[in-house]
Design an enzyme around this catalytic site. Structure first.
Site, short mmCIF file in Angstrom:
data_model
loop_
_atom_site.label_atom_id
_atom_site.label_comp_id
_atom_site.label_asym_id
_atom_site.label_seq_id
_atom_site.Cartn_x
_atom_site.Cartn_y
_atom_site.Cartn_z
N ASN A 6 -17.19 113.15 5.32
CA ASN A 6 -16.56 113.47 4.04
C ASN A 6 -17.00 112.41 3.03
OD1 ASN A 6 -14.86 113.98 1.89
ND2 ASN A 6 -12.97 113.41 2.97
N LYS A 8 -16.49 112.24 -0.13
CA LYS A 8 -15.52 112.00 -1.22
C LYS A 8 -16.25 111.87 -2.57
CE LYS A 8 -12.39 110.02 2.16
NZ LYS A 8 -11.25 109.13 2.45
N HIS A 92 -6.88 117.89 2.50
CA HIS A 92 -7.09 116.46 2.73
C HIS A 92 -5.93 115.67 2.11
CE1 HIS A 92 -8.74 112.44 2.49
NE2 HIS A 92 -9.52 112.79 3.48
N GLU A 94 -5.84 113.10 0.39
CA GLU A 94 -6.05 112.71 -1.02
C GLU A 94 -5.80 113.89 -1.95
OE1 GLU A 94 -9.91 110.97 -0.32
OE2 GLU A 94 -8.90 109.43 0.87
N GLU A 164 -5.47 113.34 10.52
CA GLU A 164 -5.82 112.10 9.82
C GLU A 164 -4.54 111.40 9.38
OE1 GLU A 164 -10.01 112.36 8.00
OE2 GLU A 164 -8.67 113.38 6.63
N GLY A 170 -9.22 105.10 5.10
CA GLY A 170 -9.80 104.15 4.17
C GLY A 170 -9.16 102.77 4.22
N SER A 210 -10.61 105.85 9.34
CA SER A 210 -11.32 104.61 9.69
C SER A 210 -12.10 104.73 11.01
CB SER A 210 -10.34 103.43 9.72
OG SER A 210 -9.77 103.22 8.43
P1 PGA Z 1 -12.16 107.04 6.25
O1 PGA Z 1 -11.79 108.48 5.64
O2 PGA Z 1 -13.06 107.30 7.43
O3 PGA Z 1 -12.86 106.32 5.14
O4 PGA Z 1 -10.88 106.41 6.65
C1 PGA Z 1 -11.51 109.56 6.47
C2 PGA Z 1 -11.17 110.76 5.63
O5 PGA Z 1 -10.47 110.60 4.62
O6 PGA Z 1 -11.57 111.91 5.94
#
Ligand code: PGA
Length: 248
Positions: A6, A8, A92, A94, A164, A170, A210
């Site tokens: 992803n 982003k 997601h 976010e 997640e 993140g 992460s």
């Molecule tokens: P990250 O993001 O690996 O940077 O923690 C995962 C995601 O949001 O899909």
């Protein structure tokens, strides 16, 4: 095993093409793992073009529920399909926390994906306060019940569930393999309780939050973890490759 990246809000068309070129070079013959990348909308055509004739499929990061109309800035699932996408992320964290997508909107987006022939990657996950209050499984299964509402069993099987935990996205803090496995097993039990017997065995459940080259192998070796949704570590070809290899 299904590993998805992803991207982003990273990688405009030119940078996306550079990354896709590196992935193509390294992964064109990878058959042990299903692979997808989700670039920003504007970079999708460049990435689709670069990855055609490879096994690496392209996903949207989100989709609007409507087919067309006066929805400034929105992109429909039909448009993503037309652009060559195979998948789209939906729900997601976010999108949920920053853009206000609630469970009803997430469900409408899942249906929109199937309407256009895209396969949804439905994201779910609890916040840290919810985990600390002992509500993690309840929150996740509520998100899944709402997100999958109205789907036929064969559509549920075609949906990838991405667990997640919000506190791991993140942040550099990963759920431990035991914590992740425990939730994945709970999700599979919930699927077993709510759908025909083939659904829990055939539905893929990715872990996200992460995931890095250094922790991927241990996470992916858990019995109920069928892949990973990778954010930050998918922006660099070498680290994404290392995660894909960990799943092979
Ligand atoms: P990250 O993001 O690996 O940077 O923690 C995962 C995601 O949001 O899909």
């Amino acid at each position: 095993m299904f590993i998805a990246g992803n991207w982003k809000l990273h990688k405009g068309p030119q940078e996306a093409d550079t990354l896709a070129t590196a992935l193509k070079r390294a992964l064109a013959d990878e058959t042990a793992v299903d692979i997808a990348v989700a670039p920003p909308f504007i970079s999708i055509p460049a990435v689709v073009d670069r990855l055609k004739h490879t096994g690496i499929l392209v996903a949207g990061q989100d989709v609007h529920p409507e087919i067309k109309g006066a929805f400034t800035s929105a992109v429909s699932s039909e448009m993503l399909k037309d652009a060559g996408c195979a998948y789209t992320l939906v729900g997601h964290s976010e999108r949920r926390s920053i853009f206000g997508d609630d469970d009803a909107v997430v469900n409408a987006k899942v249906h929109a994906a199937f309407r256009a022939g895209l396969l949804p990657i439905l994201c779910c996950g609890e916040t840290l306060p919810q985990r600390e209050a002992g509500q993690a499984v309840e929150v996740v299964t509520r998100q899944l019940a709402a997100g999958l509402a109205g789907l036929a069993a064969d559509q549920v099987v075609s949906t990838t569930i991405a667990y997640e935990p919000v506190w791991a996205i993140g942040t550099g803090v990963t759920a431990s393999p035991d914590q992740a496995q425990e939730m994945h097993a709970a999700i599979r039990s919930w699927l077993a309780a709510n759908f025909p017997a083939f659904v829990p065995t055939q539905t893929r459940i990715q872990y996200g939050g992460s995931v890095k080259p250094g922790n991927a192998r241990e996470l992916l070796s858990q019995p109920d973890i069928d892949g990973a949704l990778v954010g930050g570590a998918s922006l660099d070809a070498d680290s994404f490759l290392a995660i894909v290899r960990a799943g092979a």
